[in-house]
Scaffold this motif. Structure first.
Motif, PDB file in Angstrom:
ATOM      1  N   ASP A 252      -0.419   2.873 -13.448  1.00 19.95           N
ATOM      2  CA  ASP A 252      -0.451   1.423 -13.605  1.00 19.95           C
ATOM      3  C   ASP A 252       0.191   0.727 -12.390  1.00 19.95           C
ATOM      4  O   ASP A 252      -0.351  -0.258 -11.862  1.00 19.95           O
ATOM      5  CB  ASP A 252       0.280   1.011 -14.883  1.00 19.95           C
ATOM      6  N   GLU A 253       1.348   1.249 -11.976  1.00 16.40           N
ATOM      7  CA  GLU A 253       2.010   0.673 -10.805  1.00 16.40           C
ATOM      8  C   GLU A 253       1.181   0.925  -9.542  1.00 16.40           C
ATOM      9  O   GLU A 253       1.136   0.076  -8.633  1.00 16.40           O
ATOM     10  CB  GLU A 253       3.418   1.262 -10.639  1.00 16.40           C
ATOM     11  N   TYR A 254       0.554   2.092  -9.486  1.00 14.23           N
ATOM     12  CA  TYR A 254      -0.300   2.403  -8.336  1.00 14.23           C
ATOM     13  C   TYR A 254      -1.379   1.332  -8.182  1.00 14.23           C
ATOM     14  O   TYR A 254      -1.533   0.729  -7.112  1.00 14.23           O
ATOM     15  CB  TYR A 254      -0.933   3.786  -8.514  1.00 14.23           C
ATOM     16  N   TRP A 255      -2.127   1.064  -9.253  1.00 13.22           N
ATOM     17  CA  TRP A 255      -3.211   0.093  -9.176  1.00 13.22           C
ATOM     18  C   TRP A 255      -2.701  -1.331  -8.983  1.00 13.22           C
ATOM     19  O   TRP A 255      -3.321  -2.150  -8.292  1.00 13.22           O
ATOM     20  CB  TRP A 255      -4.097   0.173 -10.427  1.00 13.22           C
ATOM     21  N   ALA A 256      -1.541  -1.623  -9.554  1.00 17.53           N
ATOM     22  CA  ALA A 256      -0.963  -2.958  -9.387  1.00 17.53           C
ATOM     23  C   ALA A 256      -0.652  -3.232  -7.914  1.00 17.53           C
ATOM     24  O   ALA A 256      -0.935  -4.325  -7.395  1.00 17.53           O
ATOM     25  CB  ALA A 256       0.297  -3.097 -10.229  1.00 17.53           C
ATOM     26  N   HIS A 257      -0.089  -2.228  -7.229  1.00 11.47           N
ATOM     27  CA  HIS A 257       0.260  -2.420  -5.814  1.00 11.47           C
ATOM     28  C   HIS A 257      -0.966  -2.349  -4.913  1.00 11.47           C
ATOM     29  O   HIS A 257      -0.984  -2.995  -3.854  1.00 11.47           O
ATOM     30  CB  HIS A 257       1.322  -1.409  -5.388  1.00 11.47           C
ATOM     31  N   VAL A 258      -1.977  -1.577  -5.303  1.00 16.57           N
ATOM     32  CA  VAL A 258      -3.238  -1.581  -4.544  1.00 16.57           C
ATOM     33  C   VAL A 258      -3.839  -2.983  -4.572  1.00 16.57           C
ATOM     34  O   VAL A 258      -4.252  -3.533  -3.542  1.00 16.57           O
ATOM     35  CB  VAL A 258      -4.241  -0.553  -5.120  1.00 16.57           C
ATOM     36  N   LYS A 259      -3.881  -3.573  -5.764  1.00 17.89           N
ATOM     37  CA  LYS A 259      -4.426  -4.932  -5.900  1.00 17.89           C
ATOM     38  C   LYS A 259      -3.577  -5.937  -5.127  1.00 17.89           C
ATOM     39  O   LYS A 259      -4.110  -6.878  -4.519  1.00 17.89           O
ATOM     40  CB  LYS A 259      -4.503  -5.317  -7.376  1.00 17.89           C
ATOM     41  N   GLU A 260      -2.260  -5.734  -5.162  1.00 17.16           N
ATOM     42  CA  GLU A 260      -1.377  -6.659  -4.438  1.00 17.16           C
ATOM     43  C   GLU A 260      -1.605  -6.559  -2.932  1.00 17.16           C
ATOM     44  O   GLU A 260      -1.590  -7.568  -2.221  1.00 17.16           O
ATOM     45  CB  GLU A 260       0.085  -6.358  -4.763  1.00 17.16           C
ATOM     46  N   SER A 261      -1.819  -5.327  -2.444  1.00 23.25           N
ATOM     47  CA  SER A 261      -2.075  -5.162  -1.006  1.00 23.25           C
ATOM     48  C   SER A 261      -3.384  -5.834  -0.611  1.00 23.25           C
ATOM     49  O   SER A 261      -3.495  -6.424   0.467  1.00 23.25           O
ATOM     50  CB  SER A 261      -2.095  -3.679  -0.618  1.00 23.25           C
TER      51      SER A 261
ATOM     52  N   LEU B  71       0.833  -1.201   0.000  1.00 21.31           N
ATOM     53  CA  LEU B  71       0.000   0.000   0.000  1.00 21.31           C
ATOM     54  C   LEU B  71       0.870   1.254   0.000  1.00 21.31           C
ATOM     55  O   LEU B  71       0.575   2.229  -0.708  1.00 21.31           O
ATOM     56  CB  LEU B  71      -0.919  -0.006   1.220  1.00 21.31           C
ATOM     57  N   ALA B  72       1.960   1.239   0.770  1.00 20.01           N
ATOM     58  CA  ALA B  72       2.878   2.388   0.794  1.00 20.01           C
ATOM     59  C   ALA B  72       3.514   2.593  -0.567  1.00 20.01           C
ATOM     60  O   ALA B  72       3.685   3.740  -1.020  1.00 20.01           O
ATOM     61  CB  ALA B  72       3.948   2.182   1.861  1.00 20.01           C
ATOM     62  N   LEU B  73       3.871   1.503  -1.241  1.00 22.72           N
ATOM     63  CA  LEU B  73       4.427   1.615  -2.593  1.00 22.72           C
ATOM     64  C   LEU B  73       3.386   2.168  -3.563  1.00 22.72           C
ATOM     65  O   LEU B  73       3.706   2.996  -4.426  1.00 22.72           O
ATOM     66  CB  LEU B  73       4.912   0.253  -3.082  1.00 22.72           C
ATOM     67  N   ALA B  74       2.138   1.737  -3.427  1.00 25.27           N
ATOM     68  CA  ALA B  74       1.067   2.252  -4.285  1.00 25.27           C
ATOM     69  C   ALA B  74       0.949   3.761  -4.148  1.00 25.27           C
ATOM     70  O   ALA B  74       0.885   4.499  -5.151  1.00 25.27           O
ATOM     71  CB  ALA B  74      -0.259   1.577  -3.925  1.00 25.27           C
ATOM     72  N   ILE B  75       0.956   4.239  -2.911  1.00 27.00           N
ATOM     73  CA  ILE B  75       0.841   5.683  -2.670  1.00 27.00           C
ATOM     74  C   ILE B  75       2.053   6.428  -3.213  1.00 27.00           C
ATOM     75  O   ILE B  75       1.930   7.539  -3.757  1.00 27.00           O
ATOM     76  CB  ILE B  75       0.651   5.943  -1.164  1.00 27.00           C
ATOM     77  N   ALA B  76       3.228   5.809  -3.067  1.00 29.37           N
ATOM     78  CA  ALA B  76       4.443   6.447  -3.588  1.00 29.37           C
ATOM     79  C   ALA B  76       4.370   6.586  -5.107  1.00 29.37           C
ATOM     80  O   ALA B  76       4.765   7.629  -5.668  1.00 29.37           O
ATOM     81  CB  ALA B  76       5.673   5.635  -3.187  1.00 29.37           C
ATOM     82  N   TYR B  77       3.863   5.578  -5.790  1.00 31.26           N
ATOM     83  CA  TYR B  77       3.698   5.671  -7.248  1.00 31.26           C
ATOM     84  C   TYR B  77       2.619   6.697  -7.621  1.00 31.26           C
ATOM     85  O   TYR B  77       2.748   7.418  -8.607  1.00 31.26           O
ATOM     86  CB  TYR B  77       3.337   4.303  -7.836  1.00 31.26           C
ATOM     87  N   ARG B  78       1.577   6.757  -6.844  1.00 35.28           N
ATOM     88  CA  ARG B  78       0.508   7.714  -7.154  1.00 35.28           C
ATOM     89  C   ARG B  78       0.992   9.160  -7.017  1.00 35.28           C
ATOM     90  O   ARG B  78       0.655  10.032  -7.828  1.00 35.28           O
ATOM     91  CB  ARG B  78      -0.680   7.489  -6.217  1.00 35.28           C
TER      92      ARG B  78
END
Length: 251
Positions: A232-241, A214-221
């Motif tokens: 794309d990376e934001y949503w990928a990490h959201v889904k992964e979280s 989730l922290a990585l998702a926010i960092a990409y956003r």
């Protein structure tokens, strides 16, 4: 004649008792680890008399695995006297040099149990050797970091807290990796370093720690940690979280 018969009967009874004791010793010392694991699982989940009794018997003949399994079952008991017995059994194992027992005892004494107060000084005594040996007990190192970071039973020491947190992270504990990433990211106790923050955050995320993904998702956003914004990376990490959280909930 009667006296002789009585003596012969007594000798026979003694022989049977000795034979039974020998058989019991052989049986207890040749129990497989798989059987001990099964008794431990049954004892922890149901606290039924049979698996606990079997563990007690096997432990009484010096089987270390059975002693550790019995201690684990007892500390999870609903009965205070059994929890105390379990802690004492872990203490005996720790004094005998059992590495896993030292780490577990340190952890139990750090957190305490219902009816048993934490003992931070003794906790530190047992966590230290577990965190210092190779291979490192990552959880023991993390627990030591917690002691020094919060000043539990000792003066707060940020340097020692970071030392043990780093050791836990290097030993592969995802939560320690995540917290170390935040130390570099926010520069509270360590110099601000986005590259190191990203390195540790990525390692924690790869280990399926939900907070890290989730922290990585926010960092990409937001385009943080030296990275360009990337939806794309934001949503990928959201889904992964979300996947990680489901995985945790099933454990």
């Amino acid at each position: 004649m009667k006296t002789r018969f009585s003596l012969t009967l007594a000798a026979a009874v003694a022989a049977v008792a000795i034979g039974a004791g020998t058989l019991a010793t052989v049986a207890a010392t040749h129990v497989s680890n798989a059987q001990i694991d099964d008794w431990q699982m049954q004892g922890s989940s149901t606290h039924a008399a049979s698996p606990v009794w079997r563990l007690r018997l096997t432990a009484a003949f010096g089987n270390t695995a059975a002693r550790e399994a019995l201690a684990d079952v007892l500390v999870s008991s609903a009965q205070l006297d059994e929890r105390r017995e379990g802690v004492e059994l872990y203490r005996q194992l720790a004094l005998d040099g059992a590495p896993g027992a030292q780490a577990t005892l340190g952890r139990l004494l750090l957190r305490g149990l219902p009816g048993i107060a934490p003992d931070y000084a003794e906790s530190r005594r047992w966590l230290a050797p577990a965190a210092l040996r190779e291979p490192v007990d990552a959880q023991a190192a993390y627990d030591l970091a917690t002691l020094y970071r919060n000043g539990y039973g000792i003066a707060r020491d940020n340097a020692l807290a970071i030392h043990w947190l780093t050791r836990a992270a290097q030993a592969g504990l995802p939560l320690a990796q995540f917290q170390l990433a935040n130390e570099y990211r926010f520069g509270t106790t360590l110099p601000h370093d986005d590259a190191l923050a990203l390195q540790w955050l990525t390692r924690a995320a790869n280990a399926e720690l939900p907070e890290a993904n989730l922290a990585l998702a926010i960092a990409y956003r937001n385009g943080e940690l030296g990275m360009a914004r990337n939806d794309d990376e934001y949503w990928a990490h959201v889904k992964e979280s979300e996947h990680d959280l489901k995985h945790v909930s099933r454990q």
